[in-house]
Design a protein around this motif. Structure first.
Motif, PDB file in Angstrom:
ATOM      1  N   VAL A   1       0.844  -1.201   0.000  1.00  0.00           N
ATOM      2  CA  VAL A   1       0.000   0.000   0.000  1.00  0.00           C
ATOM      3  C   VAL A   1       0.880   1.252   0.000  1.00  0.00           C
ATOM      4  N   HIS A   2       1.927   1.248   0.831  1.00  0.00           N
ATOM      5  CA  HIS A   2       2.833   2.400   0.863  1.00  0.00           C
ATOM      6  C   HIS A   2       3.455   2.614  -0.517  1.00  0.00           C
ATOM      7  N   ALA A   3       3.837   1.541  -1.164  1.00  0.00           N
ATOM      8  CA  ALA A   3       4.457   1.655  -2.492  1.00  0.00           C
ATOM      9  C   ALA A   3       3.452   2.226  -3.492  1.00  0.00           C
ATOM     10  N   ARG A   4       2.212   1.770  -3.391  1.00  0.00           N
ATOM     11  CA  ARG A   4       1.189   2.283  -4.325  1.00  0.00           C
ATOM     12  C   ARG A   4       0.909   3.763  -4.074  1.00  0.00           C
ATOM     13  N   VAL A   5       0.893   4.126  -2.807  1.00  0.00           N
ATOM     14  CA  VAL A   5       0.648   5.536  -2.468  1.00  0.00           C
ATOM     15  C   VAL A   5       1.818   6.393  -2.964  1.00  0.00           C
ATOM     16  N   ALA A   6       3.045   5.916  -2.772  1.00  0.00           N
ATOM     17  CA  ALA A   6       4.223   6.657  -3.243  1.00  0.00           C
ATOM     18  C   ALA A   6       4.143   6.858  -4.753  1.00  0.00           C
ATOM     19  N   ARG A   7       3.721   5.839  -5.440  1.00  0.00           N
ATOM     20  CA  ARG A   7       3.595   5.916  -6.900  1.00  0.00           C
ATOM     21  C   ARG A   7       2.489   6.914  -7.284  1.00  0.00           C
ATOM     22  N   ALA A   8       1.374   6.870  -6.577  1.00  0.00           N
ATOM     23  CA  ALA A   8       0.261   7.788  -6.880  1.00  0.00           C
ATOM     24  C   ALA A   8       0.700   9.238  -6.660  1.00  0.00           C
ATOM     25  N   ILE A   9       1.447   9.481  -5.587  1.00  0.00           N
ATOM     26  CA  ILE A   9       1.885  10.845  -5.300  1.00  0.00           C
ATOM     27  C   ILE A   9       2.938  11.282  -6.334  1.00  0.00           C
ATOM     28  N   ALA A  10       3.809  10.372  -6.731  1.00  0.00           N
ATOM     29  CA  ALA A  10       4.830  10.710  -7.739  1.00  0.00           C
ATOM     30  C   ALA A  10       4.157  11.075  -9.062  1.00  0.00           C
ATOM     31  N   GLU A  11       3.141  10.314  -9.407  1.00  0.00           N
ATOM     32  CA  GLU A  11       2.446  10.615 -10.670  1.00  0.00           C
ATOM     33  C   GLU A  11       1.687  11.937 -10.577  1.00  0.00           C
ATOM     34  N   LEU A  12       1.133  12.171  -9.401  1.00  0.00           N
ATOM     35  CA  LEU A  12       0.455  13.455  -9.188  1.00  0.00           C
ATOM     36  C   LEU A  12       1.436  14.605  -9.412  1.00  0.00           C
ATOM     37  N   LEU A  13       2.601  14.487  -8.780  1.00  0.00           N
ATOM     38  CA  LEU A  13       3.593  15.550  -8.912  1.00  0.00           C
ATOM     39  C   LEU A  13       4.046  15.712 -10.352  1.00  0.00           C
ATOM     40  N   ALA A  14       4.228  14.595 -11.032  1.00  0.00           N
ATOM     41  CA  ALA A  14       4.670  14.669 -12.427  1.00  0.00           C
ATOM     42  C   ALA A  14       3.671  15.482 -13.242  1.00  0.00           C
ATOM     43  N   GLU A  15       2.402  15.227 -13.010  1.00  0.00           N
ATOM     44  CA  GLU A  15       1.392  15.962 -13.777  1.00  0.00           C
ATOM     45  C   GLU A  15       1.285  17.413 -13.327  1.00  0.00           C
ATOM     46  N   MET A  16       1.351  17.615 -12.018  1.00  0.00           N
ATOM     47  CA  MET A  16       1.207  18.977 -11.500  1.00  0.00           C
ATOM     48  C   MET A  16       2.336  19.879 -11.978  1.00  0.00           C
ATOM     49  N   LEU A  17       3.494  19.302 -12.185  1.00  0.00           N
ATOM     50  CA  LEU A  17       4.643  20.133 -12.556  1.00  0.00           C
ATOM     51  C   LEU A  17       4.770  20.328 -14.058  1.00  0.00           C
ATOM     52  N   THR A  18       4.014  19.601 -14.831  1.00  0.00           N
ATOM     53  CA  THR A  18       4.157  19.741 -16.282  1.00  0.00           C
ATOM     54  C   THR A  18       2.876  20.215 -16.963  1.00  0.00           C
ATOM     55  N   PHE A  19       1.793  20.243 -16.189  1.00  0.00           N
ATOM     56  CA  PHE A  19       0.502  20.533 -16.822  1.00  0.00           C
ATOM     57  C   PHE A  19       0.433  21.945 -17.408  1.00  0.00           C
ATOM     58  N   VAL A  20      -0.066  22.038 -18.623  1.00  0.00           N
ATOM     59  CA  VAL A  20      -0.339  23.351 -19.219  1.00  0.00           C
ATOM     60  C   VAL A  20      -1.770  23.369 -19.738  1.00  0.00           C
ATOM     61  N   ALA A  21      -2.392  24.515 -19.651  1.00  0.00           N
ATOM     62  CA  ALA A  21      -3.726  24.692 -20.244  1.00  0.00           C
ATOM     63  C   ALA A  21      -3.548  25.588 -21.461  1.00  0.00           C
ATOM     64  N   GLU A  22      -4.187  25.227 -22.546  1.00  0.00           N
ATOM     65  CA  GLU A  22      -4.026  26.019 -23.773  1.00  0.00           C
ATOM     66  C   GLU A  22      -5.380  26.393 -24.347  1.00  0.00           C
ATOM     67  N   ARG A  23      -5.384  27.525 -25.026  1.00  0.00           N
ATOM     68  CA  ARG A  23      -6.622  27.916 -25.720  1.00  0.00           C
ATOM     69  C   ARG A  23      -6.280  28.698 -26.988  1.00  0.00           C
ATOM     70  N   ARG A  24      -6.944  28.321 -28.067  1.00  0.00           N
ATOM     71  CA  ARG A  24      -6.749  29.084 -29.317  1.00  0.00           C
ATOM     72  C   ARG A  24      -7.629  30.319 -29.243  1.00  0.00           C
ATOM     73  N   ILE A  25      -7.068  31.409 -29.643  1.00  0.00           N
ATOM     74  CA  ILE A  25      -7.882  32.622 -29.646  1.00  0.00           C
ATOM     75  C   ILE A  25      -7.817  33.257 -31.034  1.00  0.00           C
ATOM     76  N   PRO A  26      -8.883  33.951 -31.397  1.00  0.00           N
ATOM     77  CA  PRO A  26      -8.950  34.524 -32.743  1.00  0.00           C
ATOM     78  C   PRO A  26      -7.826  35.528 -32.988  1.00  0.00           C
ATOM     79  N   VAL A  27      -7.403  35.632 -34.219  1.00  0.00           N
ATOM     80  CA  VAL A  27      -6.367  36.596 -34.588  1.00  0.00           C
ATOM     81  C   VAL A  27      -6.873  37.998 -34.241  1.00  0.00           C
ATOM     82  N   GLY A  28      -5.984  38.733 -33.678  1.00  0.00           N
ATOM     83  CA  GLY A  28      -6.336  40.115 -33.369  1.00  0.00           C
ATOM     84  C   GLY A  28      -7.057  40.292 -32.046  1.00  0.00           C
ATOM     85  N   ALA A  29      -7.482  39.172 -31.425  1.00  0.00           N
ATOM     86  CA  ALA A  29      -8.183  39.298 -30.152  1.00  0.00           C
ATOM     87  C   ALA A  29      -7.198  39.716 -29.064  1.00  0.00           C
ATOM     88  N   ASP A  30      -7.719  40.384 -28.065  1.00  0.00           N
ATOM     89  CA  ASP A  30      -6.862  40.808 -26.954  1.00  0.00           C
ATOM     90  C   ASP A  30      -6.691  39.638 -25.988  1.00  0.00           C
TER      91      ASP A  30
END
Ligand code: GTP
Ligand code: MG
Length: 473
Positions: free
Chosen positions: A216-245
């Motif tokens: 269980v400890h090993a599984r939890v360590a893995r879950a937290i490591a994966e969480l951190l991996a995602e939290m540190l690399t996650f980006v949100a993107e959005r396309r916006i129209p040309v000329g928009a502010d």
């Protein structure tokens, strides 16, 4: 008494029988409630490790009319050797008539071969009413043990011990809600002493459960490591129209980015809860509940184990400027002072406010249009905050008995500074792993999981902050 060791948890109504079943079977689906008469039927709860049943606990209704039942039995008693037969006759006769429903129900598994775990409440005085219950149980001739559950305190534990020891060879105090993992294992070893043929299976069960805990400890360590991996690399993107502010989109993109990370953190918490078999855990959504404090509330970051020295250290290691924010928060100074201090240390303080945790940048797309991108989280403190929160939550869950029905909540802070408990080597490795995660190195999460395993196990110590259950009404 052959096959899987089986124990019927019996006693007076409302003494914590179901709570003991819940804790020892590590099953939070057992019905537990403040009113007497909650359990009306026997139900078997097998304790499985890796699909293999180690032992079975049978939850039973409480005795309702033990004295009348005993009178019936006494009237038909011929000699001591016939005691068990009289109990059998009692059940056979009253099963049909529906009289003594609860007595028949609870005696059935005992007569079928279950060991007896007799539960008493150490907060209430002992009285002769209980003698009839214990006498009936003695007549069944089954191996037995008494458990004093100090539901509301220890006021009458000594008195109960004295009375119980006249009926039971083994008397133990066992708090269904607060018992640590080690205490539970110890009690299981005690069950093995009830009958010769149960000793080996219960020793094996204890070993299996302890090994399972490491997995269980090993599984939890893995879950937290994966969480951190995602939290540190996650980006949100959005396309916006040309000329928009881009300013028109910036705020909502930042919000989206933060919401995604919050959701990811919640998901990881649920995974940890499931790993520990907490399936129906409720949560208290109180504003002062630490676990519900916002991930992006920088004022709270110091609560997650960071202090200025550590921030500076991790910042220096990460090659970025850090320092002021946490220190300012910890001392109640203004964020401005923190910002100034941070600026003095490192020059750049772009992420003082929560909205500046991640940069929002604009890109021009080759086929026309523009892309607004938020993230990834740039603050060198951020992984420590995420990890501090995850370890704290884990400690609460690991130390939580399956019998506790109050929502998961906290009255006080994590207390001890978890970072201080790490060795210098562990801190260095963590820092390295965080940097590797940020560079998206393929094996970085594996490496982090390895570093985290002993840290997670450390957080499951029986005397940790997690051992204190918070009761609400
Ligand atoms: N504080 C505290 N409360 C407990 C403990 N054990 C049981 N309780 C509470 O006591 C009440 C009764 O617990 P149950 O486990 O439902 O008792 P029971 O003997 O199964 O009750 P019936 O099924 O009604 O006979 C519940 O409100 C429990 O939360 C304990 O160790 N500590
Ligand atoms: Mg019950």
């Amino acid at each position: 008494m052959t096959g899987v060791p089986t124990f019927a948890v019996v006693g007076h109504p409302n003494k914590g029988k179901s709570s003991i079943v819940s804790t020892l079977a590590q099953d939070d689906s057992v019905r537990i409630a403040p009113e007497p008469g909650t359990t009306t039927e026997c139900r078997a709860y097998p304790m499985r490790v890796d699909g293999e049943v180690q032992y079975v606990l049978v939850d039973t209704p409480g005795f309702q009319r033990a004295r009348r039942a005993l009178e019936w039995m006494r009237a038909r008693e011929t000699h001591a050797g016939a005691h068990r037969a009289v109990v059998e006759a009692f059940v056979a006769e009253h099963r049909a008539t529906g009289q003594f429903r609860d007595e028949c129900e609870l005696l059935t598994p005992v007569l079928a071969g279950a060991g007896i775990l007799y539960v008493a409440d150490g907060a209430r005085p002992y009285g002769p009413d209980f003698e009839a219950e214990m006498e009936i149980l003695r007549w069944t001739g089954q191996p037995s043990m008494a458990l004093v559950n100090p539901i509301g305190g220890h006021a009458h534990v000594a008195e109960w011990r004295a009375a119980l020891s006249q009926y039971f060879k083994i008397v133990r105090v066992f708090d269904a809600q607060a018992a640590s993992f080690e205490t539970r294992l110890d009690l299981l070893r005690g069950f093995g002493q009830l009958a010769e043929e149960w000793r080996a299976p219960l020793d094996a069960a204890v070993t299996a459960i302890a090994e399972e805990r490491e997995r269980v400890h090993a599984r939890v360590a893995r879950a937290i490591a994966e969480l951190l991996a995602e939290m540190l690399t996650f980006v949100a993107e959005r396309r916006i129209p040309v000329g928009a502010d881009s300013d028109d989109f910036r705020e909502s993109l930042e919000r989206e980015w933060q919401d995604a990370l919050r959701a990811r953190e919640r998901e990881a918490r649920r995974a940890v809860e499931q790993t520990y078999g907490h399936r129906v855990l409720q949560r208290e959504e109180r504003p002062f509940d630490l676990l519900e404090r916002d991930l992006f509330s920088i004022d709270d970051w110091f609560l997650w184990g960071l202090n200025r020295r550590q921030l500076v250290a991790s910042g220096a290691a990460g090659g970025a400027a850090v320092g002021g924010v946490i220190d300012a928060a910890a001392h109640g100074a203004s964020l401005l002072a923190g910002a100034l201090l941070g600026a003095a240390i490192g020059g750049a303080g772009a992420w003082w406010s929560s909205s500046r945790l991640a940069r929002v940048r604009m890109f021009t797309l080759p086929l026309g249009g523009q892309l607004l991108r938020c993230g990834p989280a740039a603050s060198p403190n951020f992984p420590y905050v995420v990890l501090g929160r995850a370890l704290y939550h884990h400690a609460r869950i690991a130390g939580r008995s399956h019998a506790v029905r109050s929502p998961l909540a906290l009255a006080d802070g994590p207390g001890e500074n978890w970072i201080d408990r790490l060795s210098a080597e562990q801190r260095r490795t963590l820092d390295r792993a965080f940097r590797a995660l940020r560079r998206d190195r393929a094996d970085a999460a594996d490496e982090l999981a390895r570093v985290l395993e002993p840290i997670v196990a450390q957080g499951d110590a029986p005397t940790g902050a997690a051992a204190t259950a918070v009761a609400h009404g």
